[in-house]
Design a protein around this motif. Sequence first.
Motif, PDB file in Angstrom:
ATOM      1  N   PRO A  44     -53.124  42.847  89.666  1.00  0.00           N
ATOM      2  CA  PRO A  44     -54.101  42.214  87.868  1.00  0.00           C
ATOM      3  C   PRO A  44     -52.944  42.138  87.037  1.00  0.00           C
ATOM      4  O   PRO A  44     -51.315  41.557  86.857  1.00  0.00           O
ATOM      5  CB  PRO A  44     -53.274  44.252  87.583  1.00  0.00           C
ATOM      6  CG  PRO A  44     -52.459  44.963  88.763  1.00  0.00           C
ATOM      7  CD  PRO A  44     -52.563  43.867  90.036  1.00  0.00           C
ATOM      8  N   SER A  45     -53.363  41.664  85.670  1.00  0.00           N
ATOM      9  CA  SER A  45     -52.733  40.227  85.050  1.00  0.00           C
ATOM     10  C   SER A  45     -52.790  41.577  83.640  1.00  0.00           C
ATOM     11  O   SER A  45     -53.369  42.108  83.812  1.00  0.00           O
ATOM     12  CB  SER A  45     -54.228  39.797  84.286  1.00  0.00           C
ATOM     13  OG  SER A  45     -54.924  40.091  84.138  1.00  0.00           O
ATOM     14  N   PRO A  46     -50.813  41.083  83.194  1.00  0.00           N
ATOM     15  CA  PRO A  46     -51.111  42.689  82.181  1.00  0.00           C
ATOM     16  C   PRO A  46     -51.481  42.127  80.685  1.00  0.00           C
ATOM     17  O   PRO A  46     -51.957  40.311  80.325  1.00  0.00           O
ATOM     18  CB  PRO A  46     -49.890  42.050  82.342  1.00  0.00           C
ATOM     19  CG  PRO A  46     -49.158  40.315  82.869  1.00  0.00           C
ATOM     20  CD  PRO A  46     -50.282  40.246  83.665  1.00  0.00           C
ATOM     21  N   GLU A  47     -52.408  42.966  79.947  1.00  0.00           N
ATOM     22  CA  GLU A  47     -53.030  42.585  78.987  1.00  0.00           C
ATOM     23  C   GLU A  47     -52.206  43.194  77.731  1.00  0.00           C
ATOM     24  O   GLU A  47     -51.522  43.656  77.764  1.00  0.00           O
ATOM     25  CB  GLU A  47     -54.282  43.822  78.734  1.00  0.00           C
ATOM     26  CG  GLU A  47     -54.882  43.541  80.191  1.00  0.00           C
ATOM     27  CD  GLU A  47     -56.484  44.315  79.363  1.00  0.00           C
ATOM     28  OE1 GLU A  47     -56.652  44.573  78.531  1.00  0.00           O
ATOM     29  OE2 GLU A  47     -56.938  44.164  80.298  1.00  0.00           O
ATOM     30  N   VAL A  48     -51.633  41.423  76.748  1.00  0.00           N
ATOM     31  CA  VAL A  48     -50.653  41.331  76.277  1.00  0.00           C
ATOM     32  C   VAL A  48     -51.066  41.063  74.894  1.00  0.00           C
ATOM     33  O   VAL A  48     -52.499  40.315  74.590  1.00  0.00           O
ATOM     34  CB  VAL A  48     -49.788  40.481  76.314  1.00  0.00           C
ATOM     35  CG1 VAL A  48     -48.974  40.224  75.285  1.00  0.00           C
ATOM     36  CG2 VAL A  48     -48.643  40.250  77.964  1.00  0.00           C
ATOM     37  N   THR A  49     -50.863  42.370  73.636  1.00  0.00           N
ATOM     38  CA  THR A  49     -51.714  42.037  72.663  1.00  0.00           C
ATOM     39  C   THR A  49     -50.640  41.733  72.087  1.00  0.00           C
ATOM     40  O   THR A  49     -49.587  42.260  71.753  1.00  0.00           O
ATOM     41  CB  THR A  49     -52.202  42.982  72.299  1.00  0.00           C
ATOM     42  OG1 THR A  49     -51.567  43.816  71.829  1.00  0.00           O
ATOM     43  CG2 THR A  49     -53.647  43.003  72.835  1.00  0.00           C
TER      44      THR A  49
END
Length: 52
Positions: A44-49
């Motif tokens: 899963p791709s990490p969701e970085v904000t």
Amino acid sequence: MFSILWRFFPGPAWFRVIVLLAAVVALVWALITYVYPWVAIQLPSPEVTVGS
């Protein structure tokens, strides 16, 4: 494991070293080309904000 590979390839020692190095290069190329992209898709791709 190395001794099994060493006995598997025929020829003098210098030729065995060249063949084993070529096999290692081929293995690394195959892993980078085929296995790593498949694994990267599965993770899963990490969701970085980034925000203030």
